[in-house]
Scaffold this motif. Structure first.
Motif, short mmCIF file in Angstrom:
data_model
loop_
_atom_site.label_atom_id
_atom_site.label_comp_id
_atom_site.label_asym_id
_atom_site.label_seq_id
_atom_site.Cartn_x
_atom_site.Cartn_y
_atom_site.Cartn_z
N LEU A 148 0.83 -1.20 0.00
CA LEU A 148 0.00 0.00 0.00
C LEU A 148 0.87 1.26 0.00
O LEU A 148 0.60 2.21 -0.74
CB LEU A 148 -0.94 0.00 1.21
CG LEU A 148 -1.81 1.24 1.39
CD1 LEU A 148 -2.78 1.37 0.22
CD2 LEU A 148 -2.55 1.18 2.70
N ALA A 149 1.92 1.27 0.80
CA ALA A 149 2.81 2.43 0.85
C ALA A 149 3.50 2.64 -0.50
O ALA A 149 3.62 3.78 -0.97
CB ALA A 149 3.85 2.24 1.95
N GLU A 150 3.92 1.56 -1.15
CA GLU A 150 4.54 1.67 -2.48
C GLU A 150 3.54 2.23 -3.49
O GLU A 150 3.88 3.10 -4.29
CB GLU A 150 5.03 0.30 -2.95
CG GLU A 150 6.26 -0.19 -2.26
CD GLU A 150 6.67 -1.59 -2.72
OE1 GLU A 150 5.90 -2.23 -3.47
OE2 GLU A 150 7.76 -2.03 -2.32
N GLN A 151 2.31 1.75 -3.45
CA GLN A 151 1.30 2.22 -4.39
C GLN A 151 0.96 3.68 -4.16
O GLN A 151 0.76 4.44 -5.11
CB GLN A 151 0.03 1.36 -4.30
CG GLN A 151 -0.98 1.67 -5.36
CD GLN A 151 -0.47 1.41 -6.76
OE1 GLN A 151 0.13 0.37 -7.04
NE2 GLN A 151 -0.66 2.36 -7.66
N ILE A 198 1.36 9.36 -5.95
CA ILE A 198 1.80 10.74 -5.77
C ILE A 198 2.63 11.18 -6.96
O ILE A 198 2.44 12.28 -7.49
CB ILE A 198 2.57 10.89 -4.45
CG1 ILE A 198 1.61 10.76 -3.27
CG2 ILE A 198 3.32 12.21 -4.39
CD1 ILE A 198 2.29 10.67 -1.92
N LYS A 199 3.54 10.31 -7.43
CA LYS A 199 4.35 10.65 -8.59
C LYS A 199 3.48 10.83 -9.84
O LYS A 199 3.67 11.76 -10.61
CB LYS A 199 5.39 9.56 -8.86
CG LYS A 199 6.50 9.53 -7.85
CD LYS A 199 7.47 8.40 -8.13
CE LYS A 199 8.54 8.30 -7.06
NZ LYS A 199 9.45 7.19 -7.29
N VAL A 256 1.68 14.16 -9.74
CA VAL A 256 2.54 15.28 -10.10
C VAL A 256 2.63 15.40 -11.62
O VAL A 256 2.52 16.49 -12.18
CB VAL A 256 3.94 15.11 -9.46
CG1 VAL A 256 4.93 16.09 -10.05
CG2 VAL A 256 3.85 15.28 -7.96
N VAL A 257 2.83 14.26 -12.29
CA VAL A 257 2.90 14.27 -13.76
C VAL A 257 1.58 14.74 -14.35
O VAL A 257 1.55 15.55 -15.29
CB VAL A 257 3.29 12.86 -14.29
CG1 VAL A 257 3.15 12.79 -15.79
CG2 VAL A 257 4.70 12.51 -13.87
N ASN A 258 0.47 14.25 -13.81
CA ASN A 258 -0.84 14.66 -14.30
C ASN A 258 -1.07 16.16 -14.12
O ASN A 258 -1.62 16.83 -15.00
CB ASN A 258 -1.96 13.89 -13.60
CG ASN A 258 -2.06 12.46 -14.08
OD1 ASN A 258 -1.52 12.11 -15.12
ND2 ASN A 258 -2.75 11.64 -13.31
N ASP A 259 -0.64 16.68 -12.98
CA ASP A 259 -0.80 18.12 -12.74
C ASP A 259 0.02 18.93 -13.74
O ASP A 259 -0.44 19.96 -14.24
CB ASP A 259 -0.38 18.47 -11.31
CG ASP A 259 -1.35 17.92 -10.28
OD1 ASP A 259 -2.50 17.58 -10.66
OD2 ASP A 259 -0.96 17.83 -9.10
N GLN A 260 1.24 18.47 -14.03
CA GLN A 260 2.07 19.17 -15.01
C GLN A 260 1.43 19.15 -16.39
O GLN A 260 1.41 20.17 -17.09
CB GLN A 260 3.46 18.55 -15.06
CG GLN A 260 4.31 18.80 -13.84
CD GLN A 260 5.60 18.02 -13.85
OE1 GLN A 260 5.79 17.10 -14.64
NE2 GLN A 260 6.51 18.37 -12.95
#
Length: 91
Positions: free
Chosen positions: A38-41, A46-47, A50-54
């Motif tokens: 779960l922590a890895e996912q 989150i990464k 960030v790409v989607n926001d950019q």
């Protein structure tokens, strides 16, 4: 005699509960593994966010103005305006 049967029955129940705790579907090692996954996912999410926001910001810029189009043409395609000298300095 009945005390022995009750004692054996309670021991069997305790053994069954302990077996579920250590080896069953909701066992401690299984829960720890799922928490790690779960922590890895969540880190991957989150990464990706960030790409989607950019990308969303870039799409918004493309819809609103031509400054980003000019910037992309200059940086990616090396295009220049007439009577202009394009100088690119790379570190």
């Amino acid at each position: 005699m009945t005390k022995r049967v009750v004692c054996l029955l309670l021991l069997a129940l305790l053994a069954g509960i302990q077996a579920q705790l250590w080896f069953g579907r909701g066992s401690l090692p299984n829960v720890r593994d799922m928490q790690h996954r779960l922590a890895e996912q969540q880190a991957k999410n989150i990464k990706a966010q960030v790409v989607n926001d950019q990308l969303s910001e870039e799409v918004r810029d493309l819809r609103e103005g031509l400054d980003i189009v000019e910037e992309k043409a200059r940086s990616e395609l090396g295009m220049v305006k007439p009577n202009e000298i394009f100088v690119q300095v790379k570190p």
